[in-house]
Each structure stands twice: as structure tokens, then as C-alpha cells.
Design a protein around this motif. Structure first.
Motif, PDB file in Angstrom:
ATOM      1  N   THR A   1      26.328  76.534  24.849  1.00 40.38           N
ATOM      2  CA  THR A   1      25.528  76.043  23.617  1.00 40.38           C
ATOM      3  C   THR A   1      25.080  74.659  23.434  1.00 40.38           C
ATOM      4  N   HIS A   2      26.047  73.765  23.659  1.00 40.01           N
ATOM      5  CA  HIS A   2      25.711  72.268  23.280  1.00 40.01           C
ATOM      6  C   HIS A   2      25.550  71.422  24.743  1.00 40.01           C
ATOM      7  N   GLY A   3      26.008  72.058  25.670  1.00 39.28           N
ATOM      8  CA  GLY A   3      26.163  71.401  27.197  1.00 39.28           C
ATOM      9  C   GLY A   3      26.911  70.094  27.211  1.00 39.28           C
ATOM     10  N   LYS A   4      27.856  70.205  26.304  1.00 41.57           N
ATOM     11  CA  LYS A   4      28.695  68.953  26.340  1.00 41.57           C
ATOM     12  C   LYS A   4      30.413  69.403  26.893  1.00 41.57           C
ATOM     13  N   VAL A   5      31.203  68.528  27.020  1.00 45.04           N
ATOM     14  CA  VAL A   5      32.474  68.598  27.332  1.00 45.04           C
ATOM     15  C   VAL A   5      33.162  68.844  25.997  1.00 45.04           C
ATOM     16  N   ALA A   6      34.239  69.874  25.971  1.00 47.69           N
ATOM     17  CA  ALA A   6      35.032  70.046  24.768  1.00 47.69           C
ATOM     18  C   ALA A   6      36.293  68.960  25.032  1.00 47.69           C
ATOM     19  N   GLY A   7      35.801  67.937  24.763  1.00 49.08           N
ATOM     20  CA  GLY A   7      37.123  66.859  25.004  1.00 49.08           C
ATOM     21  C   GLY A   7      37.309  66.437  23.524  1.00 49.08           C
ATOM     22  N   ILE A   8      38.585  66.717  23.191  1.00 53.84           N
ATOM     23  CA  ILE A   8      38.710  66.390  21.377  1.00 53.84           C
ATOM     24  C   ILE A   8      38.911  64.882  21.107  1.00 53.84           C
ATOM     25  N   SER A   9      39.422  64.111  22.231  1.00 55.31           N
ATOM     26  CA  SER A   9      39.440  62.699  21.770  1.00 55.31           C
ATOM     27  C   SER A   9      38.046  62.102  21.725  1.00 55.31           C
ATOM     28  N   GLY A  10      37.226  62.534  22.677  1.00 62.04           N
ATOM     29  CA  GLY A  10      35.722  62.103  22.886  1.00 62.04           C
ATOM     30  C   GLY A  10      35.123  62.550  21.446  1.00 62.04           C
ATOM     31  N   LEU A  11      35.131  63.644  21.173  1.00 63.34           N
ATOM     32  CA  LEU A  11      34.510  64.400  19.923  1.00 63.34           C
ATOM     33  C   LEU A  11      34.985  63.646  18.584  1.00 63.34           C
ATOM     34  N   PHE A  12      36.238  63.471  18.411  1.00 68.28           N
ATOM     35  CA  PHE A  12      36.896  62.844  17.465  1.00 68.28           C
ATOM     36  C   PHE A  12      36.380  61.405  17.430  1.00 68.28           C
ATOM     37  N   GLY A  13      36.736  60.787  18.593  1.00 72.60           N
ATOM     38  CA  GLY A  13      36.221  59.056  18.496  1.00 72.60           C
ATOM     39  C   GLY A  13      34.651  59.090  18.183  1.00 72.60           C
ATOM     40  N   ALA A  14      33.871  60.138  18.384  1.00 74.72           N
ATOM     41  CA  ALA A  14      32.197  59.804  18.247  1.00 74.72           C
ATOM     42  C   ALA A  14      32.181  59.735  16.452  1.00 74.72           C
ATOM     43  N   LEU A  15      33.246  60.360  15.935  1.00 73.83           N
ATOM     44  CA  LEU A  15      33.058  60.479  14.243  1.00 73.83           C
ATOM     45  C   LEU A  15      33.249  59.017  13.950  1.00 73.83           C
ATOM     46  N   LEU A  16      33.781  58.207  14.573  1.00 69.96           N
ATOM     47  CA  LEU A  16      34.294  56.750  14.103  1.00 69.96           C
ATOM     48  C   LEU A  16      33.380  55.758  14.491  1.00 69.96           C
TER      49      LEU A  16
END
Lengths: 143, 146
Positions: free
Chosen positions: A26-41
Motif C-alpha cells: 500500500t505505501h511502498g515502504k519498509v515496515a521498519g519500526i525504528s525508522g517509522l518511530f524516528g521519523a515522528l521525531l
């Protein structure tokens, strides 16, 4: 002591693999939790709504799991709170420096046969084993 | 809006997988990492199951020219090995062994109101902010985040 639970572990792994595949589809992205959480910061991250939605899914599902299957978080061992804070700090720093964690490198990267992810996964497994060995068998901090 | 609902659902599904697998129990993680003690190999099956499914899934998805809600795929392309990758991964393993949490299960357990996980996630947040302040703002790496 923990029982050997290969079936539930495998089933959980299959669900994780499906979730990562859905996110890629759906989003074409890696489901990497540290990356996604880090992006919020980070202010400069472009589209933060996707990362925010994914992380919100983790949190809300965590609450629902807690309410319906509290056993999922039951634990016979837990580090002391100051240790957990320091451990979290090291994990946060390390996963950003190394561009990923168990999900991004360990699941998604290995599935792509990425050499970087294979090296990262071998490295964090090795230092994880070593850390628990030192804490439990050299210092003898935990049973 | 629909894209965000699906991202939320993917995160929730991911969380269910983590909870079913046992990754949200620090004692389970410690048992897995304790090869010299009463080793519990269960968590190796988590990675086996996840990689088996995603290995096939991502190849099916990549046959498409684009994802459903975006114009292009955003997959890492770097192939070089650099000191940051190895040092960062090494540090991550140390923290994982110390606390029994990696980022995903910590966030899920924090959502489940586990005090230890909430403390861990606070530390993790500070660690990420520090990394950004100390490392990335001075010498930005070629972005290739997993």
C-alpha cells in the motif's frame, strides 16, 4: 522459565510478515519500526502522517491486546526501570546510527537479501547474545 | 485518509503478530538471547515465519509498478558497509540484551500500559534525538533508513 513455543512464534512471525507485505503493497515502504518511530521525531521528515498512523496502530493494538490477552505482556523477568531507560537510550541511538532494528533489517532487509541488513542482523544478534551472557553469567545479575 | 487508515491497520496487524509471537515479553527475549543458559530458541521461529512470508510477499508486490497509495516504492538501495551500520547495530544488540525489548515490541507493550516498556520508549526517544543531534546534524549520512 519460559516454555519452548515454536508454533505461536511461527504464527506471530507469519502475521508480522503479512503486515510488512501489506505496508509495502500500500505505501511502498519498509515496515521498519525504528525508522517509522524516528521519523515522528524529525521536523524535516516529509510525510509523517503515514509513520504516525502506523505507530498509532502499534500503540492502539497494544492496548487492545492488553485488555483482551493480558498474558501477552506477562513476564517472568524484567530489567529494573533505570536499566530499561538506559537500554532504551542505547537502542534508540543504535537503531538510528545503524539505520534499522529487528523489523527493518531483521525481517524486511533479510527478505530483500540486503547485504547491509544481513551484516546488521548478524551484528545485533551477536552483541545481544554477548550482553545477556555477560549480564547473566559473568556479572550474574539475573537468574 | 484511506491511506492512513490502512497504515494504521498495518501497524495494528504488526502489533498482533508481535504479541502472538512472544516478542512483547522481555523474559522470552532474554531466554532467546541466553544461549549459555536454558536457551529458548522460540524467537528464531518468529524471524523464520516473518521472512518466509515477506520474502515471497515482497516479490509479488514488486511486480507492480507502484504501491497502491504512492507513485513509487521507497526501498533502501545502499549496498556499501560502513562503520555507522556496524557500530549502530552493535549498540542496538547491547540495549536489546539489557532491556529485553526492541523498538516494535516496546511500543506495543507501552500501548498496553506496561511501565517498563513506557520507560524504555522514553529512553529510546531520547537516544534517537541524541543520535540526530550528535551524529546526523553534523555529518548527514546518505539517508537509507530501514
Amino acid at each position: 522459565m519460559n516454555d519452548f513455543t515454536p508454533l505461536s512464534a511461527l504464527a506471530g512471525g507469519v502475521v508480522i510478515g503479512l503486515a510488512a507485505t501489506l505496508f509495502l503493497f500500500t505505501h511502498g515502504k519498509v515496515a521498519g519500526i525504528s525508522g517509522l518511530f524516528g521519523a515522528l521525531l524529525r521536523r524535516e521528515s516529509g510525510d509523517r502522517t503515514t509513520a504516525l498512523s502506523f505507530v498509532a496502530g502499534l500503540v492502539v493494538a497494544g492496548l487492545l491486546v492488553r485488555l483482551s490477552f493480558p498474558d501477552a505482556f506477562a513476564t517472568s523477568w524484567s530489567a529494573a526501570l533505570p536499566t530499561l531507560f538506559v537500554a532504551g537510550l542505547i537502542v534508540g541511538f543504535g537503531t538510528r546510527l545503524g539505520s534499522g532494528c529487528t523489523s527493518g533489517h531483521g525481517v524486511c532487509g533479510i527478505s530483500r537479501l540486503s547485504v547491509r541488513s544481513l551484516v546488521a542482523t548478524a551484528t545485533f544478534m551477536a552483541t545481544g547474545f554477548l550482553t545477556v551472557f555477560v549480564v547473566r553469567h559473568v556479572i550474574g545479575g539475573a537468574p | 485518509m484511506r491511506a492512513n487508515v490502512v497504515a494504521f491497520a498495518a501497524g495494528a496487524l504488526f502489533a498482533v503478530g508481535l504479541a502472538v509471537s512472544g516478542m512483547t515479553k522481555p523474559s522470552k527475549v532474554a531466554g532467546f538471547l541466553d544461549v549459555a543458559g536454558a536457551w529458548d530458541a522460540s524467537l528464531a521461529f518468529v524471524m523464520a515465519g516473518a521472512v518466509a512470508v515477506h520474502f515471497v510477499g515482497l516479490r509479488l508486490v514488486r511486480r507492480r509498478s507502484r504501491p497502491l497509495f504512492d507513485a513509487t516504492f521507497h526501498l533502501p538501495t545502499r549496498k556499501d558497509l560502513d562503520p555507522r551500520l556496524v557500530l549502530g547495530a552493535a549498540l542496538f544488540g547491547v540495549g536489546w540484551g539489557l532491556g529485553g525489548f526492541c523498538p516494535g515490541p516496546a511500543i506495543v507493550a507501552a500501548g498496553g500500559a506496561s511501565t517498563g516498556a513506557i520507560v524504555f520508549v522514553l529512553g529510546m526517544t531520547l537516544g534517537m534525538v541524541l543520535e540526530h543531534a550528535i551524529v546526523r546534524s553534523r555529518a548527514p549520512a546518505h539517508e537509507d533508513v530501514q
